[in-house]
Design an enzyme around this catalytic site. Structure first.
Site, PDB file in Angstrom:
ATOM      1  N   LYS B  53       0.813  -1.217   0.000  1.00  0.00           N
ATOM      2  CA  LYS B  53       0.000   0.000   0.000  1.00  0.00           C
ATOM      3  C   LYS B  53       0.847   1.268   0.000  1.00  0.00           C
ATOM      4  CE  LYS B  53      -4.378  -1.424   0.441  1.00  0.00           C
ATOM      5  NZ  LYS B  53      -5.428  -0.972  -0.493  1.00  0.00           N
ATOM      6  N   SER B  78      -9.338   1.205   7.711  1.00  0.00           N
ATOM      7  CA  SER B  78      -9.053   0.572   8.999  1.00  0.00           C
ATOM      8  C   SER B  78      -7.734  -0.184   8.931  1.00  0.00           C
ATOM      9  CB  SER B  78     -10.168  -0.403   9.360  1.00  0.00           C
ATOM     10  OG  SER B  78     -10.276  -1.388   8.350  1.00  0.00           O
ATOM     11  N   GLY B 180     -10.167  -4.615  -2.848  1.00  0.00           N
ATOM     12  CA  GLY B 180     -10.708  -3.553  -3.694  1.00  0.00           C
ATOM     13  C   GLY B 180     -10.221  -3.673  -5.131  1.00  0.00           C
ATOM     14  N   LYS B 251       9.925 -18.547   7.259  1.00  0.00           N
ATOM     15  CA  LYS B 251      10.170 -17.676   8.424  1.00  0.00           C
ATOM     16  C   LYS B 251       9.801 -16.231   8.140  1.00  0.00           C
ATOM     17  CE  LYS B 251      11.977 -21.421  10.085  1.00  0.00           C
ATOM     18  NZ  LYS B 251      11.034 -22.354  10.764  1.00  0.00           N
TER      19      LYS B 251
END
Lengths: 295, 295
Positions: B53, B78, B180, B251
């Site tokens: 993002k 959120s 989205g 990991k």
């Protein structure tokens, strides 16, 4: 004097190079801030079997003469050495016999079996483990490879720090966890005369750092003393805090035993012992018991 | 036709290069085995703020004219877009106003505030979020940066796949999660005409893949159709299994939304759709809610 010197670590590095990952050195600005020093993380949680242990096991197994290797190798271990020895043996095409206590985690046992190791289960006491291993050695004629009280294993463990010094110049201080002392011993030998700090959990018996629920041997203890290792004791909340910070800030899944080194580095920095230093942390492993997490 | 083309993705890559990490491409033999194909993981969980993002938010914020930027930027979110926008704005030295529902995790809110974002709390309905954002926009005059329904954000998201194609030759298929649809849209545009698969959780409302609790917009939906994206729906147990495998074998701490892409890749392979293919998985983020784990 220990029989392991820097030359032995260098020879080990050459011997194991075809088999081990040359793990990356990771940097994180926000981890630096948390610790309070410039930190270079040697990412042994990205090593094969998820732990530096594969270096020592591989060096030991690959050092055997063909006539010895054919008999197979054996150890008692509830943790990373068990899986490391199984894979090191499979890689050489020889059998591995591992004695594990009945309370070892299912994941650890499954790892040994996935690599083709033969598991013998025993009670969870040191006496029971030793007795079961003696039985296995008598029955199979296998060669015992001790998890840390072994010069080949110590030399192999030291190759992680050796690689770090090759990749990053002018690291002033190295930090490792201390359980049996194999990793810290090998690190001292690889980087001498640089300063080495070892982190230990306060309660060796019940610490969540399950890889450190043991003590140093005569051999490893002598190496640590000889090199003047600073031992820093950390409490369980410090181990948890360090593990959380590394998970959150670096997205690397490290195990509690590895977190002990980060916690020790932070404690040293808080005491003003790392001012302006470039700090190499040997991140020993990433084998977290995922079954214990809520999914 | 969308207004975003490959040139826009390439321009975005140049624009954001000074600010974003060029994340590594990770390989794991045992992950390949589990998925059933040769997989190249574009590690956006190692991106700043722990998610891809940051690419779109940075491209949008850096695209603004100075007179616009000075007014600040705003969004309701959120999740990762909130933190990404806050850091992108702080990097340009302008304010960020983020509307977050009251039930957003404390960790997510703390991240936004750490980057200097101003948080407005509202009820957890889409109407309440929109109303609160309208209030903020009216009060501040800030520019809205939508988390995915924005050409600059889509172009920025596409830079992850673009970097993957620059680093690894001959990737045949790319796999992303779809929430989205911004990441999947940007990927399509960056790699066309290569095949793109999008993974979706079956239950968009209550999936643990909290970054995907939304639907595509007119814009992103059109891009996905135009490029013929194969949509693969995965169930919650598949998401958990994928997340566990990635944690255990690599990991790397990836978040459930990222695990959706790995689960979709495995499902495609099981259906024989990836035979002999080189598969690029865009691992979207690593912001796991650590408070929800037992320590």
């Amino acid at each position: 004097m220990s029989g392991v010197d820097r030359g032995a670590v260098q020879e080990a590095a050459v011997r194991i190079a075809p088999f081990v990952h040359r793990t990356p050195v990771l940097r994180s600005h926000s981890l630096d801030e948390w610790i309070g020093a410039e930190v270079f993380v040697k990412a042994e949680h990205l090593q094969r079997v998820g732990a530096f242990k594969y270096r020592g096991a591989t060096n030991a197994v690959q050092s055997l003469r063909e006539s010895e290797a054919r008999r197979g190798v054996a150890a008692h271990s509830s943790g990373n050495h068990a899986a490391a020895l199984a894979l090191a043996a499979a890689t050489r095409g020889v059998p591995a016999y591992v004695v594990m206590p009945a309370n070892a985690s299912a994941a650890k046992r499954a790892a040994v079996e996935r690599y083709g190791g033969e598991v013998t289960t025993c009670d969870n006491t040191l006496d029971a483990r030793r007795a079961a291993l003696a039985d296995v050695l008598g029955r199979t004629g296998a060669i015992e490879i001790h998890p840390f009280d072994d010069e080949r294993v110590i030399a192999g463990a030291g190759t992680a720090a050796l690689e770090l010094t090759q990749e990053v110049a002018d690291v002033d201080v190295f930090v490792t966890p201390i359980g049996g002392g194999g990793l810290c011993s090998g690190t001292c030998i690889a980087v001498a005369p640089a300063r080495v700090i070892g982190g230990l959990p306060r309660d060796r018996v019940s610490t969540r750092a399950d890889g450190l629920r043991t003590g140093v041997s005569g051999r490893t203890g002598a190496i640590l003393r000889e090199h003047g290792v600073d031992q820093i004791i950390v409490d369980e909340p410090e181990i948890v805090a360090a593990m959380r910070v590394v998970w959150e800030r670096t997205k690397q899944l490290i195990e509690p035993s590895a977190a002990v080194a980060f916690a020790a580095a932070r404690a040293a920095a808080l005491h003003g012992e790392l001012d302006g230093a470039r700090v190499g942390v040997i991140c020993s492993g990433g084998n977290v018991d995922l079954d214990a997490l809520s999914w």
